[in-house]
Design a protein around this motif. Structure first.
Motif, PDB file in Angstrom:
ATOM      1  N   LEU A   1       0.821  -1.208   0.000  1.00 65.52           N
ATOM      2  CA  LEU A   1       0.000   0.000   0.000  1.00 65.52           C
ATOM      3  C   LEU A   1       0.859   1.265   0.000  1.00 65.52           C
ATOM      4  CD1 LEU A   1      -3.176   0.134   0.137  1.00 65.52           C
ATOM      5  CD2 LEU A   1      -2.859   1.085   2.411  1.00 65.52           C
ATOM      6  N   ILE A   2       2.113   1.135   0.419  1.00 62.38           N
ATOM      7  CA  ILE A   2       3.027   2.279   0.371  1.00 62.38           C
ATOM      8  C   ILE A   2       3.147   2.793  -1.060  1.00 62.38           C
ATOM      9  CG2 ILE A   2       5.440   3.007   0.669  1.00 62.38           C
ATOM     10  CD1 ILE A   2       5.602   1.007   2.992  1.00 62.38           C
ATOM     11  N   GLY A   3       3.270   1.869  -2.016  1.00 61.74           N
ATOM     12  CA  GLY A   3       3.400   2.266  -3.415  1.00 61.74           C
ATOM     13  C   GLY A   3       2.189   3.025  -3.911  1.00 61.74           C
ATOM     14  N   LEU A   4       0.980   2.530  -3.593  1.00 62.44           N
ATOM     15  CA  LEU A   4      -0.239   3.216  -4.004  1.00 62.44           C
ATOM     16  C   LEU A   4      -0.375   4.563  -3.300  1.00 62.44           C
ATOM     17  CD1 LEU A   4      -2.806   0.257  -4.069  1.00 62.44           C
ATOM     18  CD2 LEU A   4      -1.399   1.150  -5.935  1.00 62.44           C
ATOM     19  N   SER A   5       0.078   4.621  -2.057  1.00 66.85           N
ATOM     20  CA  SER A   5       0.015   5.888  -1.311  1.00 66.85           C
ATOM     21  C   SER A   5       0.918   6.947  -1.940  1.00 66.85           C
ATOM     22  CB  SER A   5       0.419   5.653   0.152  1.00 66.85           C
ATOM     23  OG  SER A   5      -0.457   4.742   0.785  1.00 66.85           O
ATOM     24  N   VAL A   6       2.086   6.514  -2.417  1.00 66.95           N
ATOM     25  CA  VAL A   6       3.006   7.448  -3.093  1.00 66.95           C
ATOM     26  C   VAL A   6       2.375   7.965  -4.384  1.00 66.95           C
ATOM     27  CG1 VAL A   6       5.212   7.589  -4.327  1.00 66.95           C
ATOM     28  CG2 VAL A   6       5.108   6.523  -2.062  1.00 66.95           C
ATOM     29  N   ILE A   7       1.696   7.087  -5.118  1.00 72.83           N
ATOM     30  CA  ILE A   7       1.045   7.514  -6.367  1.00 72.83           C
ATOM     31  C   ILE A   7      -0.038   8.545  -6.087  1.00 72.83           C
ATOM     32  CG2 ILE A   7      -0.410   6.760  -8.285  1.00 72.83           C
ATOM     33  CD1 ILE A   7       1.023   4.070  -8.185  1.00 72.83           C
ATOM     34  N   LEU A   8      -0.894   8.270  -5.094  1.00 71.13           N
ATOM     35  CA  LEU A   8      -1.981   9.198  -4.782  1.00 71.13           C
ATOM     36  C   LEU A   8      -1.433  10.511  -4.229  1.00 71.13           C
ATOM     37  CD1 LEU A   8      -5.010   9.137  -5.101  1.00 71.13           C
ATOM     38  CD2 LEU A   8      -5.222   8.377  -2.729  1.00 71.13           C
ATOM     39  N   ALA A   9      -0.343  10.439  -3.463  1.00 67.64           N
ATOM     40  CA  ALA A   9       0.286  11.663  -2.953  1.00 67.64           C
ATOM     41  C   ALA A   9       0.860  12.491  -4.095  1.00 67.64           C
ATOM     42  CB  ALA A   9       1.386  11.307  -1.950  1.00 67.64           C
ATOM     43  N   SER A  10       1.396  11.821  -5.118  1.00 67.90           N
ATOM     44  CA  SER A  10       1.920  12.543  -6.284  1.00 67.90           C
ATOM     45  C   SER A  10       0.787  13.212  -7.068  1.00 67.90           C
ATOM     46  CB  SER A  10       2.680  11.578  -7.200  1.00 67.90           C
ATOM     47  OG  SER A  10       3.778  11.018  -6.521  1.00 67.90           O
ATOM     48  N   LEU A  11      -0.360  12.524  -7.133  1.00 65.64           N
ATOM     49  CA  LEU A  11      -1.528  13.131  -7.784  1.00 65.64           C
ATOM     50  C   LEU A  11      -1.985  14.370  -7.026  1.00 65.64           C
ATOM     51  CD1 LEU A  11      -3.642   9.981  -8.750  1.00 65.64           C
ATOM     52  CD2 LEU A  11      -2.634  11.643 -10.319  1.00 65.64           C
ATOM     53  N   LEU A  12      -1.946  14.302  -5.711  1.00 64.80           N
ATOM     54  CA  LEU A  12      -2.293  15.471  -4.895  1.00 64.80           C
ATOM     55  C   LEU A  12      -1.352  16.632  -5.179  1.00 64.80           C
ATOM     56  CD1 LEU A  12      -3.978  16.640  -2.441  1.00 64.80           C
ATOM     57  CD2 LEU A  12      -2.072  15.877  -1.009  1.00 64.80           C
ATOM     58  N   ASP A  13      -0.072  16.312  -5.322  1.00 64.72           N
ATOM     59  CA  ASP A  13       0.925  17.343  -5.586  1.00 64.72           C
ATOM     60  C   ASP A  13       0.726  17.998  -6.955  1.00 64.72           C
ATOM     61  OD1 ASP A  13       3.273  18.839  -4.965  1.00 64.72           O
ATOM     62  OD2 ASP A  13       4.424  17.522  -6.283  1.00 64.72           O
ATOM     63  N   SER A  14       0.090  17.285  -7.883  1.00 62.88           N
ATOM     64  CA  SER A  14      -0.132  17.819  -9.233  1.00 62.88           C
ATOM     65  C   SER A  14      -1.358  18.729  -9.317  1.00 62.88           C
ATOM     66  CB  SER A  14      -0.274  16.670 -10.241  1.00 62.88           C
ATOM     67  OG  SER A  14      -1.449  15.928  -9.988  1.00 62.88           O
TER      68      SER A  14
END
Length: 560
Positions: free
Chosen positions: A345-358
């Motif tokens: 889930l760490i990997g998916l969390s990083v992806i969603l956090a990157s989407l937030l940053d965009s």
């Protein structure tokens, strides 16, 4: 930012408070609460390798140490799990902050994104099973040492410290003894090594040499798990099912399982501790094709967007790699379990956090808060269910009415609470509503035990005979029937059954215990004492209790 971090960890503790009052469930009994060798033996070999699970010796050691301190107090075990989960969040926050800092260029994760990724890891409802189910602490502790190894590795490079590198290697080795998924550590180390050295623009002249000295020690750790697996006499104890599940069918089934996990990561509705998913039989099944299509599309998108959003690809690869030991080729009998997602889930969390940053800067914080509140409410609900075995199992029965395991769990809970009529009602529903499986043997044996406790001996005998007629794993049925026959004074019939079992399983502690009870009733106290002693020496608590009564008072009360 410190206030945000503190708030995240405080909320995590708050949402999991309801789950702290739950008891042992499912594999908690097999691996911990009823694992008599683990709990009562004084041999270090028995503690580290008590038979279940052999491949996780440090996990077994931690459970024994906690038993010595707190006994079988579920609350203390739950507290330990929550503490480890919080520590994993701390290490993850430090790791992301260290690896994806401003020096990392296009890989930079702003502090708010790091906080969001950590929050998702800590508060996502898909983590509830790993935190609230005591036995899943193996994954929690493996993740702690896995992430700690990555963190020390990153730190050792920046500080040019051999000591920190050794700490990283030691943490990596330790992680292998908690859960088999740690096998992927060397791949994560290689990826981390690549990122760090790319940040520092190390040239190809000395890159291979540096990687040889840094990666090779971690490569050697990959032999630990295979060696431990060689100690497993029964692969089913590790949920490995090569003899019952075709690896290829398991693999194509995982396509739809992964797709389901991805959907529940975004919208965590209808979560379940025991999903009722059928094994795929063909690559052309619509669900299998849909699952594979989702995986391929996401992979292609991550590759296409890797230059602009490199963290998408990093997060996706980490998710797939760390999920692969449990959800790929090796047939896992529980092929759709949320606990498998704990570290991935760490990997998916990083992806969603990157989407937030965009997203536009003005809406990042409000969006952060809304998403966390959204996931937090689902986690709080799951935590509430985990706080009561009855609530948890009733929820399971409602969601998977054709699967037998939730019924068995609910009925077992009622039996422990001495709600025998309720237990019988659940077993009846199990027989009427679920698909026929080899679990029927367990249902009949347990129903017999309930009838025996209700002193309805004829009905109990009928249930034992039904279990025996199924001709699957019937030793417990024969032993139960023998004990019942002793209760009602049919000693000769009991002797015939026990004599037959003596040829099949003479060293089984439960056999020695019941045979000792038979000899006691047959007027052979000296021989009875010897059998009870043998069963006690094999760490069967009931035998030890009966033996103490026998020695002190000459008590001949029937075994439980």
């Amino acid at each position: 930012m410190k206030l945000i971090v503190f708030t995240i960890f405080t909320i995590t503790i708050a949402v999991y408070i309801p789950s702290l009052f739950g008891s042992f469930v499912y594999d908690d009994f097999i691996h911990i609460a009823n694992n008599n060798t683990l709990l009562y033996s004084n041999k270090i070999s028995d503690i580290l390798f008590p038979g279940r699970p052999d491949t996780r010796p440090l996990f077994n050691l931690v459970n024994r140490l906690q038993f010595e301190i707190h006994g079988l107090n579920p609350f203390s075990f739950h507290i330990f799990n929550l503490i480890v989960h919080i520590l994993n969040g701390v290490v993850l926050y430090l790791l992301l902050s260290k690896v994806f800092n401003k020096e990392s260029g296009k890989y930079y994760m702003p502090p708010l994104s790091v906080c969001f990724a950590t929050s998702l890891f800590l508060l996502h409802p898909l983590q509830s099973e790993s935190v609230a189910n005591i036995n899943n602490r193996s994954g929690l502790m493996m993740t702690f040492f896995y992430l700690t190894s990555l963190f020390f590795y990153a730190l050792s490079f920046r500080k040019k410290s051999v000591l920190l590198f050794v700490c990283s290697l030691v943490a990596g080795i330790v992680s292998q003894f908690f859960k088999e998924a740690a096998l992927t550590l060397v791949i994560s180390i290689y990826g981390l090594d690549y990122l760090i050295k790319k940040h520092h623009c190390i040239t190809e002249n000395n890159l291979l040499q540096k990687r040889f000295f840094t990666i090779t020690p971690f490569l050697l750790t990959t032999i630990i798990v295979p060696l431990l697996l060689l100690t497993v006499k029964n692969p089913h104890e590790q949920n490995i099912g090569f003899d019952v599940i075709n690896p290829w069918l398991h693999f194509i089934t995982q396509w739809k399982v992964v797709a389901m996990f991805l959907l529940k990561f975004l919208v965590p509705l209808n979560q379940n501790i025991d999903y009722d998913l059928m094994l795929s039989q063909s690559i052309f099944e619509p669900e299998a094709i849909s699952g594979l299509s989702a995986i391929v599309i996401i992979t292609v998108l991550c590759l296409v967007k890797s230059k602009k959003y490199p963290l998408f690809l990093i997060g996706w690869l980490f998710f797939l790699i760390t999920l692969s030991p449990t959800n790929s080729i090796v047939p896992n009998l529980d092929f759709a379990a949320e606990r498998h997602l704990y570290m991935p889930l760490i990997g998916l969390s990083v992806i969603l956090a990157s989407l937030l940053d965009s997203t536009p800067f003005q809406i990042q914080k409000p969006l952060f808060v809304l998403l966390i509140l959204f996931f937090m409410l689902f986690t709080l609900n799951r935590s509430y269910l985990w706080g009561s075995n009855e609530r948890l199992f009733l929820d399971q029965v409602e969601k998977t009415p054709e699967k037998d395991r939730p019924y068995l769990a609910l009925a077992y809970y009622y039996m422990k609470e001495n709600r025998l009529k309720d237990a019988l009602a659940v077993y009846d529903n199990c027989l009427k509503k679920t698909r026929v499986s080899n679990k029927r043997v367990e249902v009949y044996i347990n129903m017999a035990q309930v009838y025996r406790n209700l002193k309805e001996y004829q009905r109990a005998l009928e249930m034992y005979d039904k279990a025996i007629a199924m001709k699957r794993e019937t030793i417990n049925a024969f032993l139960g029937k023998a004990a019942l026959l002793i209760d009602i004074g049919e000693l000769e019939d009991a002797r015939v059954i026990l004599r037959e079992i003596s040829f099949r399983a003479p060293f089984l502690p439960k056999f020695q215990y019941i045979y000792g009870y038979y000899l006691l009733k047959a007027g052979q106290p000296e021989a009875s004492y010897n059998y009870l002693k043998m069963a006690c020496q094999q760490h069967l608590p009931q035998a030890c209790t009966t033996l103490r009564k026998f020695k002190v008072k000459g008590d001949t009360s029937p075994p439980a």
